[in-house]
Design an enzyme around this catalytic site. Structure first.
Site, short mmCIF file in Angstrom:
data_model
loop_
_atom_site.label_atom_id
_atom_site.label_comp_id
_atom_site.label_asym_id
_atom_site.label_seq_id
_atom_site.Cartn_x
_atom_site.Cartn_y
_atom_site.Cartn_z
N GLU A 1 -7.90 -2.48 3.03
CA GLU A 1 -7.09 -1.29 3.30
C GLU A 1 -7.22 -0.87 4.77
O GLU A 1 -6.23 -0.53 5.43
CB GLU A 1 -7.53 -0.15 2.38
CG GLU A 1 -6.76 1.15 2.57
CD GLU A 1 -7.31 2.29 1.72
OE1 GLU A 1 -6.97 3.45 2.03
OE2 GLU A 1 -8.07 2.03 0.77
N GLU B 1 -9.62 12.43 11.97
CA GLU B 1 -8.88 11.24 12.42
C GLU B 1 -8.01 11.49 13.66
O GLU B 1 -7.02 12.23 13.61
CB GLU B 1 -8.00 10.70 11.29
CG GLU B 1 -7.32 9.39 11.65
CD GLU B 1 -6.72 8.70 10.44
OE1 GLU B 1 -6.22 7.58 10.60
OE2 GLU B 1 -6.75 9.28 9.33
N LYS C 1 0.84 -1.20 0.00
CA LYS C 1 0.00 0.00 0.00
C LYS C 1 0.87 1.25 0.00
O LYS C 1 1.95 1.26 0.60
CB LYS C 1 -0.92 0.04 1.24
CG LYS C 1 -1.77 1.31 1.31
CD LYS C 1 -2.64 1.40 2.55
CE LYS C 1 -3.39 2.72 2.58
NZ LYS C 1 -4.25 2.87 3.76
N GLU D 1 -11.49 10.46 -5.59
CA GLU D 1 -11.54 10.53 -4.12
C GLU D 1 -10.79 11.75 -3.62
O GLU D 1 -11.26 12.44 -2.70
CB GLU D 1 -10.95 9.26 -3.51
CG GLU D 1 -10.97 9.27 -1.99
CD GLU D 1 -10.46 7.97 -1.38
OE1 GLU D 1 -9.72 8.04 -0.38
OE2 GLU D 1 -10.81 6.89 -1.89
#
Length: 401
Positions: free
Chosen positions: A249, A205, A155, A385
């Site tokens: 993910e 977050e 990733k 995105e």
């Protein structure tokens, strides 16, 4: 009422919401460029001036922060607090200070006045320059996907920027108002990162918080844009919860957070499946990891530094993902995907992943957005995105792609 004091009393526990009317929004209204503002789900902080900075040096940043807090205490400050930001690159200078004065209040979400809308952004003829162009970004994603299929890494998070230039300096307090009132339950921040530069944003977050012996981390990975149509919005949320690509993910990020936090904990709890959280523009897969701190001398900032960067903003394995980022992104991330937050001398604090942000300098705003790229990624979808993530800030300034 909010409190005004030279030292930060009551920062180790959430502010009492019982007298919340106008307390948090009063601090938001009082913000001026050069101040340091941070609103979290537990409190609102507004810092003025600099009593001392946390110096750059070879020692870990948490140790340098502890030393600065200790020195402030030795000078008679009963409860000093460090506030500021750390960059994406761990060896780059941080922007952490102990403020001269700190005003505290309850969380913005407790303040009924936060429901009052902010003023609409003025009509400004923004000149918008993407870096890189969307087509170049998509090619970078495709290249990373090819390398993942060859087994080089699993990733990488690739970002792009928008540079907005206006006729005059952007109105940072007004932008902060719009960001904070649109997502009052999130983490909204504005603070200097250098002469004439202000980092501001609204992050969803939480990297890690510590209150006493309780640790909380809320990793996010796997996202989809919101829709203005209610039925479509619900459909997108449900699809995200079932997306094999996004669930994988997300699992990679949660496992990494678990592995880093576990040695600091006498007990740790990780839910088996993620839930959903929403911002004004995005749905995210979310897992709340909680733990009991085993060693009371370990600060929230030390754990945040150990967690940073998670695969949610860098990739895995981390060293190779960093290298791919350096080779692919034609800009320095600076404080984007770094950490922003506060910490006290007892080790309590809240440290947030610096996303959904921009940096204001002179007549320019530089916006940042990234997407997690895995082997199942589609370049056009990842480009879309990032465009959706830009909406948080574009809406705050009245600009469009």
């Amino acid at each position: 009422m909010s409190t005004v004091h030279q030292v930060a009393a009551h920062t180790s526990a959430p502010a009492d919401p019982s007298s919340a009317v106008g307390a948090a929004t009063g601090l938001l209204d009082a913000f001026r460029r050069g101040d340091r503002f941070l609103a979290t789900p537990t409190r609102t902080l507004l810092a003025h001036g600099v009593q001392r900075g946390v110096p750059h040096g070879p020692a870990p940043v948490a140790e340098r922060a502890v030393a600065a807090l200790r020195e402030a205490r030795s000078e008679g400050r009963a409860a000093p607090v460090v506030i500021g930001a750390l960059p994406f690159e761990p060896d780059a200078p941080a922007a952490l200070v102990i403020p001269e004065a700190l005003r505290t209040g309850p969380a913005l979400a407790f303040d009924p006045l936060v429901a009052l809308p902010a003023a609409e952004p003025p009509a400004v003829a923004w000149a918008v320059r993407p870096e890189p162009d969307p087509e170049v970004y998509a090619k970078g994603v495709a290249s990373a996907v090819d390398r993942m299929w060859k087994g080089e890494f699993s990733k990488v998070v690739l970002a792009r920027t928008l540079e907005l230039t206006g006729p005059g300096e952007p109105d940072v307090p007004a932008m902060l108002q719009r960001l904070a009132r649109r997502d009052p339950a999130g983490y909204t921040f504005a603070l200097p990162t250098g002469p004439g530069r202000t980092l501001l944003g609204a992050s969803p977050e939480l990297l890690v918080s510590r209150r006493g012996d309780r640790l909380v981390s809320n990793p996010l990975a796997g996202s989809t844009p919101r829709s203005d149509d209610l039925a479509e919005d619900v459909r997108r949320a449900a699809a995200l919860l079932e997306s094999a690509k996004d669930l994988h993910e997300h699992a990679v990020v949660v496992d990494a957070v678990h592995q880093v936090m576990a040695p600091y904990c006498s007990a740790i709890e990780v839910p088996a499946r993620p839930s959903l959280i929403r911002t004004a523009t995005m749905w995210h897969l979310s897992t709340t990891v909680t733990g009991t701190l085993a060693h009371p001398e370990v600060s929230a900032l030390e754990i945040a530094s150990a967690l940073h960067p998670t695969p949610a903003v860098c990739g895995t394995p981390t060293p190779l993902a960093r290298q791919v980022i350096r080779e692919t992104e034609p800009f320095d991330r600076g404080f984007f995907t770094g950490i922003v937050g506060w910490g006290d001398a007892e080790g309590n604090g809240e440290w947030v992943v610096t996303i959904r942000c921009a940096e204001a300098e002179n007549r320019t705003l530089r916006l940042y957005a990234g997407a997690g790229v895995v082997s199942a990624s589609v370049p056009e979808e990842e480009t879309a995105e990032t465009a959706a993530k830009f909406r948080t800030f574009l809406n705050a300034v009245g600009a469009e792609l």
